[in-house]
Design a protein around this motif. Structure first.
Motif, PDB file in Angstrom:
ATOM      1  N   SER A   1       0.685  -2.047   3.773  1.00 48.78           N
ATOM      2  CA  SER A   1      -0.341  -3.140   3.326  1.00 48.78           C
ATOM      3  C   SER A   1      -1.472  -3.197   4.442  1.00 48.78           C
ATOM      4  CB  SER A   1       0.699  -4.278   3.557  1.00 48.78           C
ATOM      5  OG  SER A   1       1.885  -4.338   2.571  1.00 48.78           O
ATOM      6  N   ALA A   2      -2.476  -3.620   3.972  1.00 47.61           N
ATOM      7  CA  ALA A   2      -3.687  -3.865   4.865  1.00 47.61           C
ATOM      8  C   ALA A   2      -4.570  -4.893   4.049  1.00 47.61           C
ATOM      9  CB  ALA A   2      -4.623  -2.467   4.743  1.00 47.61           C
TER      10      ALA A   2
ATOM     11  N   SER B   1      -4.814  -9.147   2.030  1.00 45.99           N
ATOM     12  CA  SER B   1      -3.886  -8.024   2.092  1.00 45.99           C
ATOM     13  C   SER B   1      -3.482  -7.679   0.765  1.00 45.99           C
ATOM     14  CB  SER B   1      -2.559  -8.563   2.904  1.00 45.99           C
ATOM     15  OG  SER B   1      -1.768  -7.548   3.095  1.00 45.99           O
ATOM     16  N   PHE B   2      -3.196  -6.348   0.533  1.00 53.37           N
ATOM     17  CA  PHE B   2      -2.681  -5.865  -0.752  1.00 53.37           C
ATOM     18  C   PHE B   2      -1.825  -4.664  -0.219  1.00 53.37           C
ATOM     19  CE2 PHE B   2      -6.979  -7.127  -1.923  1.00 53.37           C
ATOM     20  CZ  PHE B   2      -6.755  -7.562  -3.178  1.00 53.37           C
ATOM     21  N   PRO B   3      -0.856  -4.058  -1.373  1.00 53.13           N
ATOM     22  CA  PRO B   3      -0.148  -2.808  -0.890  1.00 53.13           C
ATOM     23  C   PRO B   3      -1.143  -1.948  -1.231  1.00 53.13           C
ATOM     24  CG  PRO B   3       0.467  -4.032  -3.064  1.00 53.13           C
ATOM     25  CD  PRO B   3      -0.416  -4.942  -2.500  1.00 53.13           C
ATOM     26  N   VAL B   4      -1.297  -0.874  -0.375  1.00 57.16           N
ATOM     27  CA  VAL B   4      -2.378   0.071  -0.309  1.00 57.16           C
ATOM     28  C   VAL B   4      -1.717   1.598   0.220  1.00 57.16           C
ATOM     29  CG1 VAL B   4      -4.482  -1.491   0.286  1.00 57.16           C
ATOM     30  CG2 VAL B   4      -2.969  -0.502   2.229  1.00 57.16           C
TER      31      VAL B   4
ATOM     32  N   GLY C   1      -8.944   9.656   3.683  1.00 55.06           N
ATOM     33  CA  GLY C   1      -9.660   8.708   4.687  1.00 55.06           C
ATOM     34  C   GLY C   1     -10.064   7.441   4.385  1.00 55.06           C
ATOM     35  N   ALA C   2      -9.234   6.842   3.092  1.00 56.99           N
ATOM     36  CA  ALA C   2     -10.080   5.611   2.523  1.00 56.99           C
ATOM     37  C   ALA C   2      -8.775   4.737   1.801  1.00 56.99           C
ATOM     38  CB  ALA C   2     -11.010   5.766   1.531  1.00 56.99           C
ATOM     39  N   TRP C   3      -8.826   3.478   2.019  1.00 57.25           N
ATOM     40  CA  TRP C   3      -7.780   2.930   1.341  1.00 57.25           C
ATOM     41  C   TRP C   3      -7.932   2.603  -0.047  1.00 57.25           C
ATOM     42  CZ3 TRP C   3      -3.712   2.307   4.513  1.00 57.25           C
ATOM     43  CH2 TRP C   3      -3.764   2.163   5.667  1.00 57.25           C
ATOM     44  N   GLU C   4      -6.960   2.739  -0.779  1.00 58.33           N
ATOM     45  CA  GLU C   4      -6.860   2.369  -2.157  1.00 58.33           C
ATOM     46  C   GLU C   4      -5.763   1.219  -2.450  1.00 58.33           C
ATOM     47  OE1 GLU C   4      -6.155   5.986  -4.331  1.00 58.33           O
ATOM     48  OE2 GLU C   4      -7.601   7.076  -3.079  1.00 58.33           O
ATOM     49  N   ILE C   5      -6.128   0.294  -3.432  1.00 58.72           N
ATOM     50  CA  ILE C   5      -4.990  -0.519  -3.748  1.00 58.72           C
ATOM     51  C   ILE C   5      -4.233  -0.134  -4.628  1.00 58.72           C
ATOM     52  CG2 ILE C   5      -4.300  -2.763  -4.937  1.00 58.72           C
ATOM     53  CD1 ILE C   5      -7.544  -3.734  -3.933  1.00 58.72           C
TER      54      ILE C   5
ATOM     55  N   GLU D   1      14.785   4.098   5.313  1.00 60.86           N
ATOM     56  CA  GLU D   1      15.334   4.141   3.727  1.00 60.86           C
ATOM     57  C   GLU D   1      14.652   3.242   2.716  1.00 60.86           C
ATOM     58  OE1 GLU D   1      17.929   6.288   2.243  1.00 60.86           O
ATOM     59  OE2 GLU D   1      17.342   7.549   4.086  1.00 60.86           O
ATOM     60  N   VAL D   2      13.714   2.164   3.652  1.00 62.18           N
ATOM     61  CA  VAL D   2      13.080   1.170   2.913  1.00 62.18           C
ATOM     62  C   VAL D   2      11.638   1.551   2.773  1.00 62.18           C
ATOM     63  CG1 VAL D   2      12.506  -1.326   2.788  1.00 62.18           C
ATOM     64  CG2 VAL D   2      14.648  -0.576   3.877  1.00 62.18           C
ATOM     65  N   ARG D   3      11.177   1.415   1.506  1.00 63.46           N
ATOM     66  CA  ARG D   3       9.680   1.806   1.107  1.00 63.46           C
ATOM     67  C   ARG D   3       9.004   0.676   0.221  1.00 63.46           C
ATOM     68  NH1 ARG D   3      11.744   7.021   2.249  1.00 63.46           N
ATOM     69  NH2 ARG D   3      13.187   6.940   0.511  1.00 63.46           N
ATOM     70  N   LYS D   4       7.890   0.824   0.136  1.00 60.11           N
ATOM     71  CA  LYS D   4       7.243  -0.082  -0.878  1.00 60.11           C
ATOM     72  C   LYS D   4       7.446  -1.438  -0.758  1.00 60.11           C
ATOM     73  CE  LYS D   4       6.744   3.647  -3.920  1.00 60.11           C
ATOM     74  NZ  LYS D   4       7.064   4.223  -5.423  1.00 60.11           N
ATOM     75  N   VAL D   5       7.484  -2.048   0.458  1.00 60.18           N
ATOM     76  CA  VAL D   5       7.333  -3.594   0.342  1.00 60.18           C
ATOM     77  C   VAL D   5       5.881  -3.898   0.418  1.00 60.18           C
ATOM     78  CG1 VAL D   5       9.576  -3.827   1.780  1.00 60.18           C
ATOM     79  CG2 VAL D   5       7.398  -3.881   3.016  1.00 60.18           C
ATOM     80  N   SER D   6       5.622  -5.016   0.253  1.00 62.55           N
ATOM     81  CA  SER D   6       4.000  -5.507   0.058  1.00 62.55           C
ATOM     82  C   SER D   6       3.736  -6.844   0.786  1.00 62.55           C
ATOM     83  CB  SER D   6       3.527  -5.737  -1.355  1.00 62.55           C
ATOM     84  OG  SER D   6       4.017  -4.455  -2.057  1.00 62.55           O
ATOM     85  N   ILE D   7       2.556  -6.816   1.393  1.00 61.53           N
ATOM     86  CA  ILE D   7       2.340  -8.019   1.860  1.00 61.53           C
ATOM     87  C   ILE D   7       0.949  -8.335   1.489  1.00 61.53           C
ATOM     88  CG2 ILE D   7       1.354  -9.282   3.929  1.00 61.53           C
ATOM     89  CD1 ILE D   7       4.357  -8.419   4.332  1.00 61.53           C
ATOM     90  N   TRP D   8       1.026  -9.768   0.677  1.00 66.76           N
ATOM     91  CA  TRP D   8      -0.117 -10.086   0.052  1.00 66.76           C
ATOM     92  C   TRP D   8      -0.825 -11.412   0.618  1.00 66.76           C
ATOM     93  CZ3 TRP D   8      -1.284  -7.570  -4.882  1.00 66.76           C
ATOM     94  CH2 TRP D   8      -0.204  -6.854  -5.610  1.00 66.76           C
ATOM     95  N   GLY D   9      -2.152 -11.438   0.378  1.00 71.03           N
ATOM     96  CA  GLY D   9      -3.035 -12.617   0.820  1.00 71.03           C
ATOM     97  C   GLY D   9      -3.496 -12.597   2.396  1.00 71.03           C
TER      98      GLY D   9
END
Ligand code: NAX
Length: 328
Positions: free
Chosen positions: A264-265, A282-285, A290-294, A177-185
Motif C-alpha cells: 500500500s502507498a 492510499s491504494f493497494p499497489v 520502478g513505478a507504482w501501479e494501482i 504467510e499473509v499477503r495482499k492486505v490493503s490500506i485505502w485513503g
C-alpha cells in the motif's frame, strides 16, 4: 565503485531520522550493492544534533556510505537528490486547529517542493512521512510542476505492515504467510485497512472478515489507531517502525514488489475506484519497472465502499483547505 545515489533526508535529527539513517547507510534502502551519499536537511536549531548523528554514522564505517552533508536550506539540501525522504514536519501543537496545522506544514512542504523542482536529479523519487503525510505530499508535488506527479508518494506502509501483523496474529500464522492486505485513503484515523482480498496462508481474508465483531471492533480500529496506542505506551510516537516502513516503501519502489503480492502507498489518484483524480490517496499497489501501479479489478463491497469514501472525503477536505490557503 558505481556512482553513489544521493539520498536527502529531512528532519534528520528527529526520532525517525535517527532510526532511519543507519539503515540507509547500511544499504537497506536501495540494496546491498548501492553506495549512498546522505544529504541531511534540518532547520537551523536541528543542525547541531544532525552533526552528532553524522559523527555516529562515520563511526560505523559503513562500506556503502560515500559521504554525509548537512544543510539548513532546502535548495541546497535537494540539489542532485535521487531520493527524498521528507520526514521533518510541524506537529500539532496545543490548541492548533487543522487549518493551522495545514498552513504550518505548507510553510515546509511548499518550499521543499520548489527546491525539488529546481535542483533534484531527473530520476527523483519522493516519500513524504511527515504528517499530515498525504496532503503534505500533495503540496510538495503541486509545487514541483516539472517533476512527474508519480514521483511523489505518501507513506501508508506502516499502516500496511501493522495490518499484516494483526491479520497474522488473528489467524495464528506467520506474518510471512499473509499477503495482499490493503490500506485505502488517508494516513489518519479514517484510513480503511482492508482484509477482504487478503491471502492468509492460502485462505481468503474474507473468512476472517466474516467475524464482524473482530473486523469492526478490533482489526480496523487497532490498525487505524495504532499510532496513538504507541504514544500511550512508549511516551513517544512510532519511530523505528516508521523508519522501517520508509525503507520498505523505497526498496519496493526501486526494486519491485514480489510476484503474487502487493503493498500500500499514497500515490496520486488516476481516478481508480472512484477516488478523485489528483488526490494523494492510499491504494493497494504493485511496483513494476520502478513505478507504482494501482491494483485493478478488486471487488469493493458496500462495507468497504462506505469506509473508503469516508477517508477520501477527509482527503478532499484537506485538499480544499490547502487550495484555499494558496498552497497548491
Ligand atoms: P521529531 O519531532 O522527533 O523530528 C522531526 C525533526 O524534523 C526535528 O528534528 C525538526 O527539527 C525537523 N524539522 C522540522 N521542520 C523541518 C524543516 N522545515 N526542514 C527540515 N527539518 C525539519 O519527529 P519524528 O518522530 O521523527 O516524526 C517525524 C514526522 O513523521 C512527524 O510529522 C510524524 O507525525 C510523522 N509520522 C508519520 C508516520 C507515517 O506513517 N506516515 C508514522 C510515524 C510518525 O508519526
Amino acid at each position: 565503485m558505481t556512482t553513489p545515489v544521493n539520498v536527502t533526508v529531512t528532519g534528520a535529527a528527529g526520532q525517525i531520522g535517527y532510526a532511519l539513517l543507519f539503515r540507509i547507510a547500511a544499504g537497506q534502502l536501495l540494496g546491498p550493492d548501492v553506495p549512498v551519499r546522505l544529504r541531511l536537511l534540518e532547520i537551523p536549531q536541528g543542525v547541531k544534533a544532525a552533526e552528532g548523528t553524522a559523527m555516529e554514522l562515520d563511526d560505523c564505517a559503513f562500506p556503502l556510505l560515500a559521504g554525509i552533508d548537512i544543510f539548513d536550506d532546502p535548495r541546497a539540501g535537494f540539489e542532485g537528490a535521487n531520493v527524498g525522504l521528507l520526514v521533518g514536519a510541524r506537529p500539532r501543537g496545543p490548541g492548533m486547529e487543522r487549518g493551522d496545522l495545514l498552513e504550518a506544514n505548507g510553510g515546509i512542504f511548499k518550499p521543499q517542493g520548489e527546491a525539488i523542482n529546481a535542483g533534484a536529479a531527473d530520476d527523483i523519487r519522493v516519500l513524504v512521512v511527515g504528517n499530515p503525510a498525504n496532503t503534505n505530499a500533495l503540496i510538495a508535488a503541486s509545487n514541483a510542476p516539472d517533476v512527474p506527479k508519480d514521483r511523489f508518494t505518501a507513506m501508508t506502509r506502516l499502516d500496511h505492515n501493522r495490518a499484516l501483523t494483526q491479520v497474522a496474529k488473528r489467524a495464528g500464522v506467520p506474518v510471512s504467510e499473509v499477503r495482499k492486505v490493503s490500506i485505502w485513503g488517508n494516513h489518519s484515523a479514517t484510513q480503511y485497512p482492508d482484509v477482504f482480498h487478503a491471502d492468509v496462508a492460502g485462505r481468503p481474508g474474507a473468512e476472517l472478515a466474516a467475524d464482524q465483531a473482530w473486523l469492526t471492533g478490533e482489526f480496523i480500529p487497532t490498525v487505524a489507531k495504532r499510532g496513538a496506542a504507541i504514544i500511550d505506551a512508549r511516551g513517544a510516537s512510532s519511530a523505528a517502525s516508521a523508519a522501517n516502513a520508509a525503507i520498505d516503501h523505497v526498496f519496493d519502489w526501486v526494486n519491485g514488489t514480489p510476484e503474487g503480492d502487493w503493498t500500500s502507498a499514497g500515490i496520486v489518484s488516476d481516478g481508480s475506484y472512484g477516488v478523485p483524480e489528483g488526490l494523494m490517496a492510499s491504494f493497494p499497489v504493485v511496483s513494476r519497472g520502478g513505478a507504482w501501479e494501482i491494483v485493478q479489478g478488486l471487488e469493493i463491497s458496500d462495507f468497504s465502499r462506505e469506509r473508503i469514501d469516508a477517508s477520501v472525503a477527509e482527503l478532499v477536505e484537506e485538499r480544499d483547505a490547502v487550495r484555499g490557503l494558496g498552497l497548491i
